[in-house]
Design a protein around this motif. Sequence first.
Motif, PDB file in Angstrom:
ATOM      1  N   GLN A   1      10.741   9.344   8.707  1.00 10.07           N
ATOM      2  CA  GLN A   1      10.934   8.160   7.867  1.00 10.07           C
ATOM      3  C   GLN A   1      11.029   8.587   6.418  1.00 10.07           C
ATOM      4  O   GLN A   1      10.735   9.733   6.060  1.00 10.07           O
ATOM      5  N   SER A   2      11.433   7.628   5.575  1.00 16.18           N
ATOM      6  CA  SER A   2      11.624   7.893   4.146  1.00 16.18           C
ATOM      7  C   SER A   2      10.644   7.066   3.342  1.00 16.18           C
ATOM      8  O   SER A   2      10.205   5.988   3.762  1.00 16.18           O
ATOM      9  N   TYR A   3      10.322   7.573   2.175  1.00 10.41           N
ATOM     10  CA  TYR A   3       9.443   6.865   1.240  1.00 10.41           C
ATOM     11  C   TYR A   3       9.999   7.059  -0.169  1.00 10.41           C
ATOM     12  O   TYR A   3      10.455   8.157  -0.535  1.00 10.41           O
ATOM     13  N   THR A   4       9.968   5.992  -0.967  1.00 10.94           N
ATOM     14  CA  THR A   4      10.473   6.027  -2.334  1.00 10.94           C
ATOM     15  C   THR A   4       9.423   5.446  -3.270  1.00 10.94           C
ATOM     16  O   THR A   4       8.859   4.382  -2.996  1.00 10.94           O
ATOM     17  N   HIS A   5       9.174   6.158  -4.344  1.00  9.99           N
ATOM     18  CA  HIS A   5       8.238   5.696  -5.366  1.00  9.99           C
ATOM     19  C   HIS A   5       8.984   5.592  -6.691  1.00  9.99           C
ATOM     20  O   HIS A   5       9.675   6.533  -7.110  1.00  9.99           O
ATOM     21  N   ILE A   6       8.854   4.438  -7.335  1.00 10.50           N
ATOM     22  CA  ILE A   6       9.500   4.210  -8.624  1.00 10.50           C
ATOM     23  C   ILE A   6       8.539   4.614  -9.729  1.00 10.50           C
ATOM     24  O   ILE A   6       7.405   4.129  -9.782  1.00 10.50           O
ATOM     25  N   MET A   7       8.984   5.475 -10.613  1.00 11.34           N
ATOM     26  CA  MET A   7       8.156   5.937 -11.719  1.00 11.34           C
ATOM     27  C   MET A   7       8.215   4.908 -12.852  1.00 11.34           C
ATOM     28  O   MET A   7       9.269   4.686 -13.444  1.00 11.34           O
ATOM     29  N   THR A   8       7.075   4.286 -13.119  1.00 10.00           N
ATOM     30  CA  THR A   8       6.989   3.319 -14.219  1.00 10.00           C
ATOM     31  C   THR A   8       6.376   3.933 -15.470  1.00 10.00           C
ATOM     32  O   THR A   8       6.322   3.282 -16.505  1.00 10.00           O
ATOM     33  N   LYS A   9       5.878   5.183 -15.365  1.00 12.43           N
ATOM     34  CA  LYS A   9       5.357   5.908 -16.516  1.00 12.43           C
ATOM     35  C   LYS A   9       5.939   7.309 -16.502  1.00 12.43           C
ATOM     36  O   LYS A   9       6.238   7.864 -15.451  1.00 12.43           O
ATOM     37  N   ASN A  10       6.061   7.875 -17.688  1.00  7.12           N
ATOM     38  CA  ASN A  10       6.646   9.206 -17.802  1.00  7.12           C
ATOM     39  C   ASN A  10       5.576  10.247 -17.514  1.00  7.12           C
ATOM     40  O   ASN A  10       4.995  10.860 -18.409  1.00  7.12           O
TER      41      ASN A  10
ATOM     42  N   CYS B   1      -3.228 -14.666   5.021  1.00  4.44           N
ATOM     43  CA  CYS B   1      -3.443 -14.734   6.462  1.00  4.44           C
ATOM     44  C   CYS B   1      -2.835 -13.543   7.198  1.00  4.44           C
ATOM     45  O   CYS B   1      -3.203 -13.273   8.340  1.00  4.44           O
ATOM     46  N   ASP B   2      -1.909 -12.843   6.560  1.00  5.84           N
ATOM     47  CA  ASP B   2      -1.262 -11.698   7.200  1.00  5.84           C
ATOM     48  C   ASP B   2      -1.407 -10.408   6.409  1.00  5.84           C
ATOM     49  O   ASP B   2      -0.909  -9.369   6.827  1.00  5.84           O
ATOM     50  N   GLY B   3      -2.080 -10.462   5.264  1.00  8.48           N
ATOM     51  CA  GLY B   3      -2.281  -9.276   4.446  1.00  8.48           C
ATOM     52  C   GLY B   3      -1.164  -8.975   3.482  1.00  8.48           C
ATOM     53  O   GLY B   3      -1.320  -8.110   2.615  1.00  8.48           O
ATOM     54  N   CYS B   4      -0.037  -9.680   3.592  1.00 10.33           N
ATOM     55  CA  CYS B   4       1.119  -9.389   2.740  1.00 10.33           C
ATOM     56  C   CYS B   4       1.521 -10.567   1.864  1.00 10.33           C
ATOM     57  O   CYS B   4       2.063 -10.364   0.772  1.00 10.33           O
ATOM     58  N   THR B   5       1.321 -11.790   2.318  1.00  7.94           N
ATOM     59  CA  THR B   5       1.684 -12.974   1.543  1.00  7.94           C
ATOM     60  C   THR B   5       0.416 -13.744   1.183  1.00  7.94           C
ATOM     61  O   THR B   5      -0.341 -14.134   2.077  1.00  7.94           O
ATOM     62  N   PHE B   6       0.199 -13.952  -0.107  1.00 10.52           N
ATOM     63  CA  PHE B   6      -0.980 -14.641  -0.605  1.00 10.52           C
ATOM     64  C   PHE B   6      -0.591 -16.058  -1.020  1.00 10.52           C
ATOM     65  O   PHE B   6       0.505 -16.280  -1.574  1.00 10.52           O
ATOM     66  N   HIS B   7      -1.493 -17.002  -0.756  1.00 10.86           N
ATOM     67  CA  HIS B   7      -1.245 -18.413  -1.072  1.00 10.86           C
ATOM     68  C   HIS B   7      -2.401 -18.939  -1.927  1.00 10.86           C
ATOM     69  O   HIS B   7      -3.576 -18.724  -1.604  1.00 10.86           O
TER      70      HIS B   7
ATOM     71  N   VAL C   1       5.630  -0.954  -2.363  1.00 16.03           N
ATOM     72  CA  VAL C   1       5.567  -0.984  -0.907  1.00 16.03           C
ATOM     73  C   VAL C   1       4.271  -0.313  -0.465  1.00 16.03           C
ATOM     74  O   VAL C   1       3.888   0.740  -0.987  1.00 16.03           O
ATOM     75  N   THR C   2       3.586  -0.922   0.489  1.00 18.95           N
ATOM     76  CA  THR C   2       2.364  -0.352   1.050  1.00 18.95           C
ATOM     77  C   THR C   2       2.586  -0.033   2.519  1.00 18.95           C
ATOM     78  O   THR C   2       3.604  -0.421   3.117  1.00 18.95           O
ATOM     79  N   SER C   3       1.604   0.664   3.114  1.00 19.51           N
ATOM     80  CA  SER C   3       1.742   1.038   4.519  1.00 19.51           C
ATOM     81  C   SER C   3       1.746  -0.174   5.437  1.00 19.51           C
ATOM     82  O   SER C   3       2.383  -0.166   6.492  1.00 19.51           O
ATOM     83  N   SER C   4       1.032  -1.239   5.053  1.00 22.16           N
ATOM     84  CA  SER C   4       0.993  -2.443   5.881  1.00 22.16           C
ATOM     85  C   SER C   4       2.051  -3.461   5.492  1.00 22.16           C
ATOM     86  O   SER C   4       2.376  -4.334   6.295  1.00 22.16           O
ATOM     87  N   CYS C   5       2.591  -3.374   4.295  1.00 18.51           N
ATOM     88  CA  CYS C   5       3.625  -4.307   3.817  1.00 18.51           C
ATOM     89  C   CYS C   5       4.837  -3.487   3.402  1.00 18.51           C
ATOM     90  O   CYS C   5       4.934  -3.040   2.250  1.00 18.51           O
ATOM     91  N   ASP C   6       5.745  -3.264   4.356  1.00 18.65           N
ATOM     92  CA  ASP C   6       6.888  -2.401   4.083  1.00 18.65           C
ATOM     93  C   ASP C   6       7.879  -3.025   3.121  1.00 18.65           C
ATOM     94  O   ASP C   6       8.740  -2.333   2.570  1.00 18.65           O
ATOM     95  N   LYS C   7       7.773  -4.340   2.891  1.00 14.31           N
ATOM     96  CA  LYS C   7       8.659  -5.000   1.924  1.00 14.31           C
ATOM     97  C   LYS C   7       7.907  -5.459   0.686  1.00 14.31           C
ATOM     98  O   LYS C   7       8.430  -6.245  -0.099  1.00 14.31           O
ATOM     99  N   GLY C   8       6.706  -4.975   0.512  1.00 15.28           N
ATOM    100  CA  GLY C   8       5.916  -5.361  -0.643  1.00 15.28           C
ATOM    101  C   GLY C   8       5.134  -6.641  -0.392  1.00 15.28           C
ATOM    102  O   GLY C   8       5.321  -7.331   0.611  1.00 15.28           O
TER     103      GLY C   8
END
Length: 992
Positions: free
Chosen positions: A537-546, A829-835, A792-799
């Motif tokens: 599988q692939s993983y991508t991390h966006i650098m927000t700091k230099n 209720c599912d760990g990915c969407t907060f209400h 993206v987290t291990s439990s929330c692949d779409k953030g």
Amino acid sequence: MEWGGGEERTRGPWWSSCLLTSLCPHVCLLSVSHCFSHTVQRHTDTLNPSLFLSITVSMLSHVLQTDYYYEYTECDSTGSRWRVAIPQSHGSCIGLPEPVRGTECTFSCEAGEFLEMSAQECTQCAAGTYSLGSGIRFDDWETIPSGFSSLATYLDNGPHGDDSTTCNSSTWFPQGSYLESNRDECTVSLIYAVHLKKPGSVSFDYQYPDGNLFFEFFIQNDQCQEMDQTADKKWLKLTSHGEWATHTVNLKSGTNILYWRTAGILIGAKVVKPVLLKNVHIEGVAYASECFPCKPGTFSQTPGSSSCQPCPRNTHSGHGTCLDADTYTQLGSAECKARPPCSKKDYFQIHTPCDLEGKTQVTYRWVEPQICLVDVDGAETLPPSGDREPCPPCNPGFYNNDTATCSPCPPGTFSDGSCPAGTEPAVGYQYKWWNVLPASMKTSCFNVGNSKCDGMNGWEVAGDHIRSGAGGSDNDYLILNLHVPGFKPPTSATGGAGTEFGRISFEFEMVCSADCELYFMMSTRVVASWEGSKVRQSYTHIMTKNASDVRQNVNNVASIYSISVSNAVDGVSSECQTCALLSQPSGSLCVPCPPGHYIHTSQCTECPPNTHLTSHSTLGPEACKPCGPSSKSNKEHSRCYSDCVFSYSENNVSLSFDYSSLGSVGTLMNGPSFTTKGTKYYHLFNISLCGGEGRRAVCTDNVTDLSSADSQKETGEPANAVETLICQSTIIPSSGRGFHTALSSQSISLADTFLGATVALTLDGVKARPDLFPQTTNKVPDVNFFYRSLEVTSSCDKGRNVVVTLRCNPDRSTQGELTVPSQCPAGTCDGCTFHFLWESSGACPQCTSTNYHQIEGACKGGLQDTLYVWTEPKRCVGGVSLPEKKTWPCESMDFLVKMGATIGAFTAALLFSITCYFWKKNKRLEFKYSKLVMSSNKECELPGADSCAVMEGEENEGEMEDEVVYSKKTSLIRKLKAIASRVRVRTIMQLC
């Protein structure tokens, strides 16, 4: 453990009164009263030696020097003391040398020396021994050293009563060369008490890799009062995996009780990583009365040593060099070990560098140093080398200039040559062929408890991938380090205000036969981790700091097939990308675009209003994406946000909302919740509803942040803070775990992107759930604010996603109240969407003219008032105001009453007159009728018609006919006369 404080030792039980004094809860100090101490201290200046001499003369037996040893008395108020002799065996104090004045209380020898008590002079330690002078060192942790105690408490009993028995097995565990803390939720303290004769210090090495385990170090005096300490000395800084940090704190003279305290917070099934402690060194004790032999596996070659060095490989302390070919030792070993048969873990494969013919070959080598035996039964041998094969191509951005190695493309060029005008090289790293380890990468092996894998390669190249090596044991950390000096966005993007400096992507696979874990780290921070076997599988991390330094930390076996890093400062280029040019016709240099501009036909063009720039990699207007409903972009077009204004229209009804009165950041602390062992904790949510510039939510880890006070002062912001639109922290109350302040930890970002606000239930794939917050009335619709996190987290692949529902409630205050669903007390209720539900009077629409009505008052004194009031229940706020009271002229009630009375009186008089008139007429008619009846004959002959109803003195006949027949007047009196005449004639005719 290494000792250097002679005064802290006891030699015989008979002369000392061991008073176990409870100075603090669970802490005991040994108070020693020496023989003759009271006499010497009371008579410091007037001691008479003849008292002791007379006793000595009476002795018949001879006292040898080996029968006693020397000690110092306690110091008196003047800072002086006496040297006295203490017998080795139980007996009387007879025949001993007389006391003599000792050295000053603050006297101590240098490191490598000890105080020879007979002469009271400092003497060098012999070879094979060492001394710390005025210090104590503990570095042997086969068992917990004497003087240390481990205390487990559970101060928070939780909702189920007393759970203290669950912590009986929690303690610090000795692991040979270090101590290991507990891994559970119990609060465990490692305690050591020391009495210093002068100001000193304590230092120790530690590993603290997991923020879910709180770790503090503090000092108390003999009155249980905590010494003054700054936050950076009390709270320990986090360390990266496998790295040791040193912590030093100054100590005051007198009694110092040292506490190392840990407490874990297990939220979920993940087990925390323990704290490791070693090399505890305390300075400030009075003196060293003897030198101490080096511990097994170490040695000191020269006299006057202050420490011992580990024995080299294949040697051990006490017996010299291991000469037997069937045995071996590791660095610092105390004994020789038998060499095991070789196995597959004892060798690894490599690809030879490309030769001049462009060929490579797979070969195998033994792991160095080789400790296994080949010529024994069951031993593995090295596999034969493979066939010579063509070398794989160079990685993108490298070229082969008719040599055996790949060289990086020069600056300003890419793999196929120079970039044409209007373009620039897209620099970075792209590693997908692994014949040799790239120059920017390093590999190593590390083990916390030993040095077996030091010098081994943690990772091995294998052609189309790089994989973790064998290591030396199952607890090794196999480290692959990629050094990135920094990130440099493309030239045309350097002027933008976007948050993306670059991207790091890699493709990996994990095959685990036991417990293993892969860490992706930035410096010392764990960005992501994976456990157990994983498919490719692939993983991508966006650098927000230099930042720089990227690590993959692996236990067991893992394979990485490709690594890609964009915008690296010293990267190479495999392609060109379009850039913006100077506005002059002859310009050919790339120039940076201003913030919020995209590249179109080699020129910088500003994005349209209410759009945000996604990436400079997209050319043309498509690079500017429109903001969501009811959102606008900032000046730099880098993000979209809500300006707290929302409008809604339906069925010719328009509603306008202004949420600015709700405040910049809303806060919700839900709970309490309890872990499996009953630890109480809360979830703290900070929500920036209108997250424009400077109005963002901040969550801070106060434990690790307090330990980084210096970096906080330099940067002006918390060192371990999360600044975003919506964030969450875990709060441990101060009363729950014995800490002096509430602890905040595990701060995470739940949302960093605003998608839009709408009354619809779905936006960009995020769904609101109205069933979680039932609505009692729908006169004012709920407004849903939608957010998303790009992480993206291990439990929330779409953030993660967040929906904040704003509901108008006139009974709430302006700032209102935030709540979470009762079915999901954690907010999700599912760990990915907060209400979240935000009920407030400030969430009501703005008032309009349809929200009030008018009321007219009574007319008084010729004037009448008109009032305006809100329609109840009022479901609006702000907007238009109620009109002012209005006064109108009017006719009073008294005039109308008088006018009505007058008209009524006139009408009554008129009716009375008419009644009287007809009554009189009727009387006449009755009289005439009576006369007519009396004058008629029996045959009822009536008189002539011409005189039937006409009498003398009445009106003439012509006038009567006119009244009865020919009258056409319409007055009421004449009509009544006509009716009466007809009745009279009709009556006469009937009688006739």
